[in-house]
Design a protein around this motif. Structure first.
Motif, mmCIF file in Angstrom:
data_model
loop_
_atom_site.group_PDB
_atom_site.id
_atom_site.type_symbol
_atom_site.label_atom_id
_atom_site.label_comp_id
_atom_site.label_asym_id
_atom_site.label_seq_id
_atom_site.Cartn_x
_atom_site.Cartn_y
_atom_site.Cartn_z
ATOM 1 N N ASP A 1 0.838 -1.206 0.000
ATOM 2 C CA ASP A 1 0.000 0.000 0.000
ATOM 3 C C ASP A 1 0.871 1.253 0.000
ATOM 4 O OD1 ASP A 1 -2.269 -1.574 0.045
ATOM 5 O OD2 ASP A 1 -2.571 -1.383 2.225
ATOM 6 N N CYS A 2 1.955 1.210 0.748
ATOM 7 C CA CYS A 2 2.888 2.348 0.778
ATOM 8 C C CYS A 2 3.509 2.581 -0.590
ATOM 9 C CB CYS A 2 4.003 2.093 1.805
ATOM 10 S SG CYS A 2 3.476 2.166 3.535
ATOM 11 N N MET A 3 3.862 1.498 -1.280
ATOM 12 C CA MET A 3 4.466 1.640 -2.608
ATOM 13 C C MET A 3 3.457 2.241 -3.589
ATOM 14 S SD MET A 3 7.358 0.588 -1.664
ATOM 15 C CE MET A 3 8.381 0.555 -3.133
ATOM 16 N N ASN A 4 2.208 1.830 -3.464
ATOM 17 C CA ASN A 4 1.171 2.412 -4.328
ATOM 18 C C ASN A 4 0.977 3.893 -4.027
ATOM 19 O OD1 ASN A 4 0.655 -0.023 -5.672
ATOM 20 N ND2 ASN A 4 -0.803 -0.685 -4.107
ATOM 21 N N TYR A 5 1.111 4.262 -2.768
ATOM 22 C CA TYR A 5 0.994 5.674 -2.395
ATOM 23 C C TYR A 5 2.147 6.493 -2.987
ATOM 24 C CZ TYR A 5 0.270 9.810 0.549
ATOM 25 O OH TYR A 5 0.051 11.097 1.000
ATOM 26 N N ILE A 6 3.323 5.910 -3.017
ATOM 27 C CA ILE A 6 4.480 6.574 -3.641
ATOM 28 C C ILE A 6 4.199 6.850 -5.112
ATOM 29 C CG2 ILE A 6 6.883 6.212 -4.356
ATOM 30 C CD1 ILE A 6 7.266 4.688 -1.678
#
Length: 588
Positions: free
Chosen positions: A233-238
């Protein structure tokens, strides 16, 4: 010192040298009150203003004898960590990196949580160092990383500073319509890419309790990125940040931090992602700038990233000597105050850093208008310790992603691939020391290795020590510290290497008579007349009227130096690697 009852726990290497002359036995320097019989308390605080600290201690507590130990070498972090691992600690200890979730200090450091001086600290800073309620290391000055923004540009257009990513998206549309560039990002070094990734992830899963547990699990091989939904999810937010235009590089020279900064200062860009904060009145601009946190999607988990410059604590061995412990606690009391901490930092450091105390006034710093936010705990620690074996690889992959040369999947794959290296691999071992190699012996080793590499006749290697009156301008050109009994890597050699990682060996043509005179006079590093001793390494007797090629580490201005072009680290590695093991008996 008076203890208190806590109301609550806080969230927690034989080389052939026929003659080696050592000119001085090196000791620490003590500012001692002649009327006091107290045993000296030792402190090692590299690159800090120890003169002023010593003066302050003796003004407040004249009975305390404070002995300043010296380290002015090229790898402070590694040296301090080696001291800790060897349990060769001064009474008052310093570290540059500390994470209570990773570093167990309970067997080496005193728990300071029960002493009154901890009340001086902002609670959120104590929470950062809390180890299940115990406090083994207290933070000193720290810098704060965020997103630099152009206040003037916002005001000119009547725009509000975004408080969430949703706000940022709306502002991006308005900026585009007005012909204003949203953001520039510095991308000169791999570390930038790694930190951008971590900083943004800290506004989501990585900054939660579960995320902190995941960090431990990744570092121990129990979890990776691709199998952890929160991290994905963090990578998608990036990706959202990238799509919005928050990672735009300058077009003239993307790898130049200066070019990126200069373009930002032209005044038509709202935000700057980078390694430094504090663009201000001394810069060639009339605009005003500020610092805002990394933004979470809804604004509920916005964070500033904190990087503590030093942590201080007390060696557990002090418990064997009540008088020394009492004196050391008095010094810690001073270090745990605005007065004590401001004494050990110069003015420029104080402007660009924050202090962790309740009564610290941040108005004259770069962070004056956000100090309350920071003290309220809207922060996350800089992620570095434990991640060294993936930082460069992942950082490079992240920078490639930012420049459309890789995908986020490539970044995730890099982190997953590097996990074995993070958990199991160790750096190349060059030799193994079987006992402590003293500072003088280290100087002999360095002298011999440099002589061999440059085919010189002798070497003059200056020694570092603390000299009262030289302030932070101590000897950085000589050998500082010693080697501990351990496997020796490049990083360990760098702790004693005068040329640091990439510096080259300097030589000079000097007569035998002048060599002897230099030995008598020493090296005046600070220009105060207070000199540092040389270790003279030679394999033959020196004749007064004959001229020799001499390696010199720490040369006064009247010595004409010649650059050999040979990197000191290469020379040292070649020499040290000749020995499977290394001991004092090998140093002749």
């Amino acid at each position: 010192m008076i203890s208190k009852n806590l109301q609550s726990n806080f969230l927690k290497k034989i080389f052939g040298v026929s003659v080696v002359t050592v000119l001085l036995c090196l000791t620490g320097c003590t500012n001692k009150n002649a009327t006091s019989e107290h045993e000296a308390v030792t402190i090692l605080a590299p690159y800090l203003e120890c003169d002023r600290l010593a003066d302050l201690v003796h003004e407040k507590y004249p009975e305390v004898n404070l002995e300043i130990l010296s380290y002015s070498g090229a790898n402070t972090t590694q040296y301090l960590q080696n001291m800790l691992a060897a349990d060769d600690l001064p009474d008052i200890c310093s570290q540059t990196v500390y994470d209570p979730n990773i570093n167990d200090m309970s067997d080496k450091m005193i728990d300071l949580s029960g002493y009154d001086f901890t009340d001086n600290y902002v609670e959120s800073r104590l929470q950062d160092v809390s180890d299940d309620g115990a406090i083994y290391m207290l933070p000193s000055a720290y810098s704060c990383i965020g997103i630099t923004y152009n206040k003037t540009l916002l005001e000119e257009h009547g725009w509000e500073l975004p408080k969430s990513f949703a706000d940022l998206e709306n502002l991006a549309e308005e900026a585009k319509a007005a012909g204003v560039q949203l953001c520039l990002a510095q991308i000169a070094y791999p570390g930038y890419g790694f930190q951008y990734m971590c900083n943004i992830a800290d506004t989501g899963f990585l900054g939660t309790f579960q995320g902190k547990q995941w960090q431990k699990d990744y570092l121990t091989g129990k979890a990776n990125v691709s199998d952890t939904q929160g991290m994905m999810d963090c990578m998608n937010y990036i990706q959202k940040w990238k799509d919005l235009g928050m990672f735009t590089a300058n077009e003239k020279n993307p790898q130049s931090d200066d070019e990126t900064r200069n373009e930002f200062m032209e005044g038509n860009t709202l935000f700057l992602l980078g390694s430094k904060n504090g663009i201000g009145e001394t810069d060639d601009t009339k605009d005003q700038f500020g610092l805002m946190p990394y933004l979470s999607e809804d604004g509920s988990q916005n964070v500033y990233i904190l990087n503590v410059t030093r942590y201080h604590g007390l060696s557990k061995k002090l418990e064997e000597n009540p008088q020394k412990l009492d004196d050391a606690l008095k010094v810690m009391e001073i270090l745990s105050s605005v007065e004590g901490t401001t004494a050990i930092y110069d003015e420029s450091k104080l402007i660009s850093n924050l202090l962790p105390f309740k009564d610290w006034n941040a108005d004259d710093t770069y962070y004056g208008d956000i100090a309350d936010e920071i003290n309220a705990g809207n922060t996350a620690p800089l992620i570095y310790a434990g991640w060294e074996n993936t930082l460069v690889n992942t950082g490079n992959r992240m920078l490639e992603y930012l420049q459309d040369q890789a995908t986020l999947e490539d970044v995730v794959d890099q982190l997953d691939t590097d996990q074995d290296s993070v958990v199991n691999n160790k750096p190349e071992v060059i030799t193994t020391t079987t006992e402590i190699i003293s500072q003088e012996s280290c100087a002999k080793l360095i002298g011999k290795s440099f002589m061999e590499a440059t085919k010189s006749d002798a070497a003059l290697i200056s020694l570092g020590k603390w000299i009262h009156g030289n302030g932070i301008d101590q000897n950085t050109e000589g050998v500082n510290g010693k080697l501990y009994a351990q496997d020796i890597t490049e990083a360990d050699i760098c702790t004693i290497l005068p040329t640091s990682w990439y510096g080259t060996i300097q030589t000079a043509k000097i007569t035998g008579k002048d060599i002897k005179k230099l030995c008598e006079d020493g090296y005046d590093a600070a220009g105060t007349g207070n000199t540092y001793p040389y270790v003279l390494v030679k394999d033959k007797e020196l004749e007064d009227d004959k001229t020799y090629q001499v390696v010199i580490c720490g040369a006064n201005e009247d010595v004409v130096l010649n650059d050999s072009g040979i990197v000191g680290m290469d020379a040292a590695k070649d020499y040290f690697s000749k020995f499977k093991t290394l001991s004092e008996a090998d140093v002749k």
